[in-house]
Design a protein around this motif. Structure first.
Motif, mmCIF file in Angstrom:
data_model
loop_
_atom_site.group_PDB
_atom_site.id
_atom_site.type_symbol
_atom_site.label_atom_id
_atom_site.label_comp_id
_atom_site.label_asym_id
_atom_site.label_seq_id
_atom_site.Cartn_x
_atom_site.Cartn_y
_atom_site.Cartn_z
ATOM 1 N N SER A 142 0.826 -1.205 0.000
ATOM 2 C CA SER A 142 0.000 0.000 0.000
ATOM 3 C C SER A 142 0.865 1.262 0.000
ATOM 4 O O SER A 142 0.593 2.208 -0.747
ATOM 5 C CB SER A 142 -0.934 -0.007 1.216
ATOM 6 N N THR B 280 0.622 4.012 -2.882
ATOM 7 C CA THR B 280 -0.074 5.254 -2.517
ATOM 8 C C THR B 280 0.897 6.384 -2.190
ATOM 9 O O THR B 280 0.546 7.551 -2.300
ATOM 10 C CB THR B 280 -0.990 5.050 -1.299
ATOM 11 N N ASP C 135 -0.429 3.989 6.304
ATOM 12 C CA ASP C 135 -1.782 4.168 6.819
ATOM 13 C C ASP C 135 -1.950 3.250 8.023
ATOM 14 O O ASP C 135 -1.937 2.027 7.879
ATOM 15 C CB ASP C 135 -2.812 3.826 5.748
ATOM 16 N N ASN D 218 -7.506 3.494 0.542
ATOM 17 C CA ASN D 218 -6.751 4.545 -0.126
ATOM 18 C C ASN D 218 -6.733 4.328 -1.633
ATOM 19 O O ASN D 218 -6.666 3.194 -2.106
ATOM 20 C CB ASN D 218 -5.303 4.559 0.377
ATOM 21 N N GLU E 92 -2.323 13.449 -4.490
ATOM 22 C CA GLU E 92 -2.248 12.825 -3.163
ATOM 23 C C GLU E 92 -1.229 13.588 -2.323
ATOM 24 O O GLU E 92 -0.023 13.409 -2.463
ATOM 25 C CB GLU E 92 -1.861 11.355 -3.301
#
Length: 332
Positions: free
Chosen positions: A87, A91, A95, A108, A321
């Motif tokens: 992730s 991303t 998180d 996400n 982002e």
């Protein structure tokens, strides 16, 4: 990406202290592997383990994470295991909600999902993974692009004889791990998709390096790493044989997490093994200065990979982002 490959093996090659009967198939004689992968120097050992990477990729590209040379690459998510690492890679940030390897849809948006919404790239993104949880990482329910993982067949219309054969192999071959196939069917599924669909963006995650390490089988761990090198070479050769990709394609090679550095720690990773945050990141791309293995440079992080991917495609993931890390320092 190849799951859980240590920076130590990439840069130092096989570890003679681990390549023993105790760490190989119920005491099978490791002598053939010792002859194949061991050598007096780290340079010789790593060239034996990953010959394509060291003969071309590293020479033509930029490689971060050789701590012996004063270069560190690491994850920032704090967990040092797979889902959080994938992730963060896709991303650009960690998180705390992603604190397990459960196959749950990623809350996400990944850079892959975002790139697929860009006009020039729409319907030209795909993701493949030996581990079925990759479907959760990229949120296959929502992302809008082709995702194929584990033993699932890839359905194309029309199909091809190669793809039909791979799908049959997935169906009938032994399933050693319930949620993960061997790397070969995953890789060759992705390669056939590349040949047929010719996407702009292809994400590929292989898993055997992690599975065999958790199984305390250093011999198979090394053989898996060696096969990953062969897959890299096959991918490169395929790209160079296709006019639209030839000398026009960036390849990023990395891992989701590291492993323990001493004793039996090599078999595992996670918060209790803080050194397992250490990874490697290698990049090869046309127009990118060939700097090889970087020495005595500032540390980089996994969180910088997503923005680097988008920059190669002329896109700005950081604008979309805000939490994402900045691109790797590859450009002046």
């Amino acid at each position: 990406m190849t799951d859980g490959l240590r920076w130590q093996e990439l840069f130092r090659g096989a570890d003679a202290s681990l390549l023993t009967k105790e760490n190989y198939w119920d005491g099978r004689d490791p002598a053939p592997l010792q002859q194949r992968f061991l050598a007096p120097t780290a340079g010789e050992r790593r060239a034996k383990l990953m010959p394509f990477f060291w003969s071309l990729f590293a020479k033509e590209g930029v490689v971060f994470g050789d701590q012996d040379a004063g270069s560190t690459a690491s994850v920032t998510n704090g967990f040092n295991f797979s889902y959080p690492g994938y992730s963060e890679t896709l991303t650009g940030h960690g998180d705390p909600r992603i604190d397990s390897n459960d196959n749950k849809p990623n809350p996400n948006r990944t850079v892959l999902e975002w790139l697929n919404t860009q006009p020039r790239l729409h319907n030209s993104v795909a993701a493949f993974g030996a581990w079925e949880v990759i479907s959760g990482v990229v949120n296959a329910r929502r992302c809008g692009f082709t995702v194929n993982t584990s033993y699932a067949p890839l359905q194309l219309s029309p199909s091809t004889p190669v793809l039909d054969a791979i799908n049959l192999q997935k169906q009938y071959a032994p399933h050693v791990w319930d949620d993960e196939s061997f790397d070969a069917p995953t890789f060759f599924t992705a390669l056939e998709y590349l040949r047929v669909k010719r996407p702009h963006v292809l994400f590929l995650s292989l898993g055997e390096t992690d599975d065999w390490a958790h199984g305390k089988n250093y011999g198979e761990y090394l053989l898996s790493a060696n096969r990953v090198d062969t897959y890299l070479e096959t991918l490169w050769t395929t790209l160079q044989a296709m006019p639209q990709y030839r000398d026009n394609t960036a390849i990023l090679f990395t891992t989701d997490h590291g492993r323990g550095a001493t004793g039996d720690g090599w078999t595992s990773h996670g918060q209790k093994l803080p050194e397992s945050k250490n990874i490697f990141i290698a990049v090869m791309a046309p127009g990118l200065p060939a700097r090889g293995v970087l020495t005595q440079v500032p540390a980089v992080t996994q969180s910088q990979i997503a923005a680097t991917m988008s920059r190669f495609l002329g896109q700005d993931w950081n604008a979309a982002e805000k939490q994402a890390g900045k691109p790797l320092p590859l450009w002046p």
